[in-house]
Design a protein around this motif. Structure first.
Motif, mmCIF file in Angstrom:
data_model
loop_
_atom_site.group_PDB
_atom_site.id
_atom_site.type_symbol
_atom_site.label_atom_id
_atom_site.label_comp_id
_atom_site.label_asym_id
_atom_site.label_seq_id
_atom_site.Cartn_x
_atom_site.Cartn_y
_atom_site.Cartn_z
ATOM 1 N N THR A 19 0.808 -0.916 0.051
ATOM 2 C CA THR A 19 -0.342 0.175 -0.249
ATOM 3 C C THR A 19 1.091 1.575 0.498
ATOM 4 O OG1 THR A 19 0.200 -0.126 2.247
ATOM 5 C CG2 THR A 19 -2.201 -0.984 1.316
ATOM 6 N N ALA A 20 2.589 1.559 -0.120
ATOM 7 C CA ALA A 20 3.231 2.105 0.278
ATOM 8 C C ALA A 20 3.056 2.578 -1.161
ATOM 9 C CB ALA A 20 4.900 1.983 -0.579
ATOM 10 N N GLY A 21 2.668 4.782 -0.768
ATOM 11 C CA GLY A 21 1.656 5.820 -1.731
ATOM 12 C C GLY A 21 0.945 5.595 -2.009
ATOM 13 N N GLU A 22 0.281 4.923 -1.256
ATOM 14 C CA GLU A 22 -1.034 5.008 -1.329
ATOM 15 C C GLU A 22 -2.036 6.409 -0.903
ATOM 16 O OE1 GLU A 22 -3.585 2.189 1.103
ATOM 17 O OE2 GLU A 22 -4.455 1.572 -1.048
ATOM 18 N N SER A 24 -0.197 9.651 -0.950
ATOM 19 C CA SER A 24 0.280 10.242 -2.247
ATOM 20 C C SER A 24 -0.754 10.099 -3.286
ATOM 21 C CB SER A 24 1.543 10.193 -2.330
ATOM 22 O OG SER A 24 2.618 10.339 -1.476
ATOM 23 N N GLY A 25 -1.481 8.700 -3.669
ATOM 24 C CA GLY A 25 -1.342 8.756 -4.476
ATOM 25 C C GLY A 25 -3.079 9.188 -4.203
ATOM 26 N N GLU A 26 -3.711 9.197 -3.872
ATOM 27 C CA GLU A 26 -5.078 9.703 -2.698
ATOM 28 C C GLU A 26 -5.470 11.301 -3.247
ATOM 29 O OE1 GLU A 26 -8.713 9.124 0.569
ATOM 30 O OE2 GLU A 26 -7.308 7.543 -0.399
ATOM 31 N N LYS A 28 -3.094 12.900 -4.859
ATOM 32 C CA LYS A 28 -2.924 13.628 -6.356
ATOM 33 C C LYS A 28 -4.915 13.647 -6.473
ATOM 34 C CE LYS A 28 -1.537 12.633 -10.864
ATOM 35 N NZ LYS A 28 -1.173 11.477 -11.562
ATOM 36 N N THR A 29 -5.212 12.707 -6.436
ATOM 37 C CA THR A 29 -6.667 13.031 -6.759
ATOM 38 C C THR A 29 -7.148 14.061 -6.556
ATOM 39 O OG1 THR A 29 -6.605 10.538 -7.384
ATOM 40 C CG2 THR A 29 -8.907 11.073 -7.209
ATOM 41 N N VAL A 45 3.028 16.185 -5.237
ATOM 42 C CA VAL A 45 2.347 14.373 -5.262
ATOM 43 C C VAL A 45 4.079 14.111 -5.238
ATOM 44 C CG1 VAL A 45 0.234 14.672 -5.517
ATOM 45 C CG2 VAL A 45 2.185 14.329 -7.394
ATOM 46 N N PHE A 49 4.637 11.845 -2.532
ATOM 47 C CA PHE A 49 4.917 10.315 -2.388
ATOM 48 C C PHE A 49 6.754 9.992 -1.745
ATOM 49 C CE2 PHE A 49 6.875 7.029 -5.310
ATOM 50 C CZ PHE A 49 5.552 6.021 -4.833
ATOM 51 N N LEU B 38 11.185 9.895 -11.475
ATOM 52 C CA LEU B 38 10.793 10.557 -10.833
ATOM 53 C C LEU B 38 11.418 11.955 -10.589
ATOM 54 C CD1 LEU B 38 8.532 9.675 -6.827
ATOM 55 C CD2 LEU B 38 7.540 10.116 -9.207
ATOM 56 N N ILE B 54 3.910 -3.190 -8.485
ATOM 57 C CA ILE B 54 3.112 -1.683 -8.082
ATOM 58 C C ILE B 54 3.782 -1.000 -8.210
ATOM 59 C CG2 ILE B 54 2.863 -2.446 -6.233
ATOM 60 C CD1 ILE B 54 -0.884 -2.357 -6.758
ATOM 61 N N GLN B 55 4.439 -0.548 -8.000
ATOM 62 C CA GLN B 55 5.346 0.641 -7.312
ATOM 63 C C GLN B 55 5.761 0.777 -8.250
ATOM 64 O OE1 GLN B 55 5.349 2.029 -4.297
ATOM 65 N NE2 GLN B 55 3.874 0.453 -3.740
ATOM 66 N N ARG B 58 2.527 2.933 -9.409
ATOM 67 C CA ARG B 58 2.439 3.750 -8.501
ATOM 68 C C ARG B 58 3.523 5.111 -9.001
ATOM 69 N NH1 ARG B 58 -1.558 4.790 -5.053
ATOM 70 N NH2 ARG B 58 -1.692 2.846 -4.057
ATOM 71 N N ASP B 61 1.404 7.468 -12.241
ATOM 72 C CA ASP B 61 0.806 7.779 -11.845
ATOM 73 C C ASP B 61 1.359 9.541 -10.949
ATOM 74 O OD1 ASP B 61 -1.665 8.060 -11.048
ATOM 75 O OD2 ASP B 61 -1.174 7.759 -9.396
ATOM 76 N N ILE B 62 2.130 8.766 -10.166
ATOM 77 C CA ILE B 62 2.589 9.866 -9.432
ATOM 78 C C ILE B 62 3.509 10.360 -10.395
ATOM 79 C CG2 ILE B 62 4.587 10.831 -7.141
ATOM 80 C CD1 ILE B 62 1.862 9.972 -6.239
ATOM 81 N N PHE B 83 -4.558 -2.255 -11.091
ATOM 82 C CA PHE B 83 -4.161 -1.198 -10.426
ATOM 83 C C PHE B 83 -4.146 0.591 -11.417
ATOM 84 C CE2 PHE B 83 -1.319 1.480 -8.726
ATOM 85 C CZ PHE B 83 -2.510 2.525 -7.674
ATOM 86 N N LYS B 87 -6.237 3.073 -12.305
ATOM 87 C CA LYS B 87 -5.431 4.926 -12.616
ATOM 88 C C LYS B 87 -4.981 5.653 -13.773
ATOM 89 C CE LYS B 87 -4.193 5.613 -8.177
ATOM 90 N NZ LYS B 87 -5.299 7.015 -7.759
#
Ligand SMILES: Nc1ncnc2c1ncn2[C@@H]1O[C@H](COP(=O)(O)OP(=O)(O)OP(=O)(O)O)[C@@H](O)[C@H]1O
Ligand SMILES: [Mg+2]
Lengths: 145, 114
Positions: A19-22, A24-26, A28-29, A45, A49, B38, B54-55, B58, B61-62, B83, B87
């Motif tokens: 779930t790491a980064g979740e 920061s993803g949220e 962003k939204t 973000v 992040f 990044l 998944i990272q 992620r 997206d960031i 996922f 996104k």
């Protein structure tokens, strides 16, 4: 002091790479839905992040707080992890104490703190060995690179 | 080049399409380091990586990249694809290795970011 338009806090769970980064993803939204301009949004973000990932990697738990004002977003990422013994060293590009597992996941390039500095207009890190670390970052909302 | 042209020239399988394969791409970030992606992504770059966890999605997206190309035929698992769909990050998979992908795109005029 400019008026606070919005303030939210989220808990960060250390050690959980799934779930790491979740958060920061949220974030962003939320900020995109508020109509924050794309360049500022990216900077906010990225800082969030990198700070969130550092809490996940190096601390047991922490919190991320964001405060929106008229002209800026303030981020405050606080953890009760081991602290950073040598902050100057930690800010050097390439310096990392990440584990092999973290490196296999694509982290531990020693670029998180430099990225945070590059993307914020004001960055302050308070840290005490054995107590924890807090990152304060301000990102202005006027368009800039 | 558009995302659609990149898909064709790299012989990609498309796992998620995103919103718009006619989107024009001029710059590329290629790395297995998420902080490195990044550090260089400004907006709408193409991201090339060998990491399929998944990272990676992620980070895409960031960073706000336009699409991810997974090299060496590496496929993310179903959860990661799900996922990416959520996104709205397009995912392409190609059998080509990183070096060849970069060379092909460079010859087509795409550039790195520094
Ligand atoms: N919140 C924290 N608590 C304890 N130590 C930290 C914290 N944040 C950073 N550090 C220390 O500072 C070092 C450098 O951090 P930085 O984010 O720049 O790189 P990294 O996390 O090692 O790699 P990357 O960010 O590229 O994945 C870390 O390896 C770690 O030793
Ligand atoms: Mg880091």
């Amino acid at each position: 002091m400019p008026a606070e338009l919005m303030r939210e806090s989220y808990p960060i769970q250390g050690g959980d790479f799934d779930t790491a980064g979740e958060i920061s993803g949220e974030l962003k939204t939320i900020l995109r839905d508020l109509g924050i301009e794309a360049g500022s949004l990216r900077r906010i973000v990225v800082v969030a992040f990198e700070a969130e990932m550092n809490v996940v990697m190096y601390a047991r738990r922490g919190t991320l707080t964001f405060i929106l004002t008229d002209d800026a977003v303030d981020l405050e990422i606080r953890d009760d992890g081991p602290g950073i013994p040598d902050l100057e060293l930690a800010f050097q590009e390439g310096y990392s104490t990440a584990s092999d597992e973290m490196r296999e996941l694509g982290f531990g390039f020693g670029m998180g703190l430099p990225n945070m500095r590059k993307n914020s207009d004001d960055l302050r890190v308070e840290t005490e060995v054995g107590k924890g670390t807090t990152v304060f970052a301000r990102i202005r909302l006027d368009a800039h690179e | 080049m558009t995302l659609g042209e990149i898909r064709d020239i790299l012989q990609c399988e498309v796992l998620t399409e995103g919103d718009d394969l006619s989107l024009d791409v001029q710059n590329v970030v290629a790395s297995d380091g998420m902080s490195e992606i990044l550090a260089f992504a400004r907006s709408k770059e193409l991201m090339i990586t060998g990491l399929t966890n998944i990272q990676a999605v992620r980070t895409a997206d960031i960073a706000g990249v336009s699409a991810i190309v997974f090299c060496r035929g590496k496929r993310p698992d179903a959860r990661v694809v799900e996922f990416a769909k959520k996104k709205r990050v397009p995912i392409f998979v190609t059998r080509l290795v990183m070096f060849d992908i970069c060379a092909i795109l460079y010859n087509k005029g795409l550039k790195g970011v520094s």
